[in-house]
Design an enzyme around this catalytic site. Structure first.
Site, PDB file in Angstrom:
ATOM      1  N   SER A   1       0.857  -1.193   0.000  1.00  0.00           N
ATOM      2  CA  SER A   1       0.000   0.000   0.000  1.00  0.00           C
ATOM      3  C   SER A   1       0.884   1.229   0.000  1.00  0.00           C
ATOM      4  O   SER A   1       2.056   1.164   0.397  1.00  0.00           O
ATOM      5  CB  SER A   1      -0.881  -0.003   1.266  1.00  0.00           C
ATOM      6  OG  SER A   1      -1.530   1.242   1.447  1.00  0.00           O
TER       7      SER A   1
ATOM      8  N   TYR B   1      -2.345  -1.390  10.231  1.00  0.00           N
ATOM      9  CA  TYR B   1      -2.330  -1.497   8.774  1.00  0.00           C
ATOM     10  C   TYR B   1      -1.047  -0.899   8.209  1.00  0.00           C
ATOM     11  O   TYR B   1      -0.367  -1.523   7.385  1.00  0.00           O
ATOM     12  CB  TYR B   1      -3.553  -0.804   8.196  1.00  0.00           C
ATOM     13  CG  TYR B   1      -3.692  -0.916   6.698  1.00  0.00           C
ATOM     14  CD1 TYR B   1      -4.252  -2.052   6.120  1.00  0.00           C
ATOM     15  CD2 TYR B   1      -3.270   0.103   5.857  1.00  0.00           C
ATOM     16  CE1 TYR B   1      -4.386  -2.162   4.741  1.00  0.00           C
ATOM     17  CE2 TYR B   1      -3.394   0.007   4.477  1.00  0.00           C
ATOM     18  CZ  TYR B   1      -3.954  -1.134   3.926  1.00  0.00           C
ATOM     19  OH  TYR B   1      -4.076  -1.240   2.561  1.00  0.00           O
TER      20      TYR B   1
END
Length: 250
Positions: free
Chosen positions: A138, A151
């Site tokens: 990401s 995350y």
């Protein structure tokens, strides 16, 4: 068993995983979708057709990951392509963020990636397959958001694990790369899309001024898994509409 190369996509029932599977299928792979949502993964496999198999698997469970590969190898053979896409965000306030939630995110997003990569690589080596592994990282491997601490930590770990695995497996001609999506129109971004102010904030930080499509990430995953990327390993390609290059907000 068919001579058709096998591609396993985790988190493959929808979104980026399903888009990657569709692109890999178009490139000639037989697809195995794995997802924690048993009903959805089976229905997605049925819709794809072409011998696509849908298998339920919780990527936070080492025993389930082992059983997933056992099933594929016994019934179909070793995978040639692994796409480690399964992931969760679990947002929360940093000061109140629970260790339980932190460990849950890490177990799926990072530990699961390690275990699947290790198992797939061993099978590729035993079968003499010069395979490819593509991980979903990401932009949050580099850009932090305070509401998703686990995350961000997990995706930073995925980026480094990608490099480590690429170096470790290079002598076996197994390539390992990653994609780093930005704002992509998936279920994970549904809350932002439904909030005009939040969406405008996201777009203000995206030079292309639009949300990306899952297909656009899936196509890059398929490229990295293909012979067209035969001299690329250890890299993360960011599919973010220019976000990482922007040093101010409009």
């Amino acid at each position: 068993m068919s001579d058709q190369p096998i591609a396993l996509v985790t988190g493959g029932a929808q979104g980026i995983g399903l888009a990657a599977a569709q692109a890999l299928k178009a490139d000639g792979h037989r697809i195995v979708l794995a997802d924690i949502n048993a009903d959805k993964v089976r229905s997605s496999a049925d819709e794809m057709g072409g011998g696509t198999v849908g298998l339920p698997c919780d990527m936070s469970g080492p025993a389930q990951i082992a059983a997933l590969f056992d099933t594929i190898e016994e019934q179909m053979g070793a995978v040639s392509v692994l796409v480690n896409n399964a992931g969760v965000a679990m947002p929360g306030d940093f000061l109140d963020y629970s260790l339980e939630d932190f460990n849950k995110v890490i177990s799926i997003n990072l530990t699961g990636v390690f275990l699947a990569t290790q198992r797939a690589a061993k099978a590729m080596i035993d079968a003499g397959i010069e395979g490819a592994i593509v991980n979903t990282s990401s932009i949050n491997a580099q850009l932090a958001i305070p509401a998703i601490p686990a995350y961000c930590a997990s995706k930073g770990g995925v980026q480094q694990l990608t490099k480590v695995a690429a170096l470790a497996l290079a002598k076996h001609n197994i390539r390992v790369n990653a994609v780093g999506p930005g704002s992509i129109d998936t279920a994970m971004m549904a809350g932002v899309n439904a909030n005009p102010a939040a969406l405008e904030t996201a777009l203000s930080r995206t030079p292309l001024r639009r949300v990306g499509e899952a297909r656009e990430v899936g196509d890059v995953i398929a490229f990295l898994a293909s012979k067209k990327a035969s001299y690329i390993t250890g890299e993360t390609i960011y599919i973010d509409g220019g976000r990482l290059g922007l040093n101010y907000t409009c």
